[in-house]
Design an enzyme around this catalytic site. Structure first.
Site, PDB file in Angstrom:
ATOM      1  N   SER A  75       0.844  -1.191   0.000  1.00  0.00           N
ATOM      2  CA  SER A  75       0.000   0.000   0.000  1.00  0.00           C
ATOM      3  C   SER A  75       0.877   1.236   0.000  1.00  0.00           C
ATOM      4  CB  SER A  75      -0.887   0.015   1.248  1.00  0.00           C
ATOM      5  OG  SER A  75      -1.608   1.238   1.356  1.00  0.00           O
ATOM      6  N   TYR A  92      -1.741  -0.556  10.392  1.00  0.00           N
ATOM      7  CA  TYR A  92      -1.843  -0.842   8.963  1.00  0.00           C
ATOM      8  C   TYR A  92      -0.618  -0.319   8.208  1.00  0.00           C
ATOM      9  CZ  TYR A  92      -3.655  -0.987   4.208  1.00  0.00           C
ATOM     10  OH  TYR A  92      -3.807  -1.232   2.872  1.00  0.00           O
TER      11      TYR A  92
END
Length: 171
Positions: free
Chosen positions: A95, A108
């Site tokens: 990501s 995350y």
């Protein structure tokens, strides 16, 4: 875990990637039914969405188990056959959040940063082994509106041009 066999045979498996035993069970079943996996896509991801001071240990650990550590299990399950044939491809879905921190996403962001490092280290190991036919790719999408980031807001100001939360149809 999303193993895919090239050609006319394809199979995607949805499993709880935090459990090593389940990863190896599905890997063995997949290889028995379809043969060796040519392309492995590591696409698991979860997010807690809370402030660091409010994240319980269990959520932090689960985020890393799913977003990072599961990559070790899938590679241990599928990479040996790829190395033996000197042929295959491992795709890591990380990501852009792994390169820039976001409020209420520390677990995350850190786990996706680790996934990026995993991919780079894996690539170097494969090169060191002289296996030129086994490739890796690290994909770093921005946040995609799948429900996982419910309540997240897009960037503000100039960055809004570059960093809107993407709709699945345009991702």
């Amino acid at each position: 875990l999303s193993p895919v066999c090239l050609g006319s045979l394809r199979r995607a498996a949805s499993i709880n990637a935090e459990y090593m035993g389940e990863v190896f069970r599905v890997a063995e079943q997949t290889c028995q039914e379809l043969g060796d996996v040519d392309v492995l896509v590591n696409n698991a991801g979860i997010v807690s969405g809370d402030y660091i001071t409010k994240l319980p240990e269990s959520k932090i650990r689960m985020t890393f188990e799913v977003n990072t550590i599961a990559h070790f299990w899938t590679c241990q399950a599928f990479l040996p056959a790829m190395l033996e044939k000197n042929e295959g491809h491992i795709v890591t879905i990380a990501s852009t959040a792994g390169g820039a921190g976001l409020s209420q996403c520390a677990d995350y962001c850190a786990s996706k940063y680790a996934a990026r490092g995993f991919d780079e280290s894996l690539r170097r190991e494969i090169q060191h082994l002289g296996k030129t036919g086994v490739k890796t790719t690290c994909v770093n999408p921005y946040l995609i509106s799948t429900g996982m980031f419910e309540g997240s807001k897009s960037s503000r100001g100039f960055w809004k041009i570059l960093a809107n939360i993407l709709e699945p149809t345009s991702a």
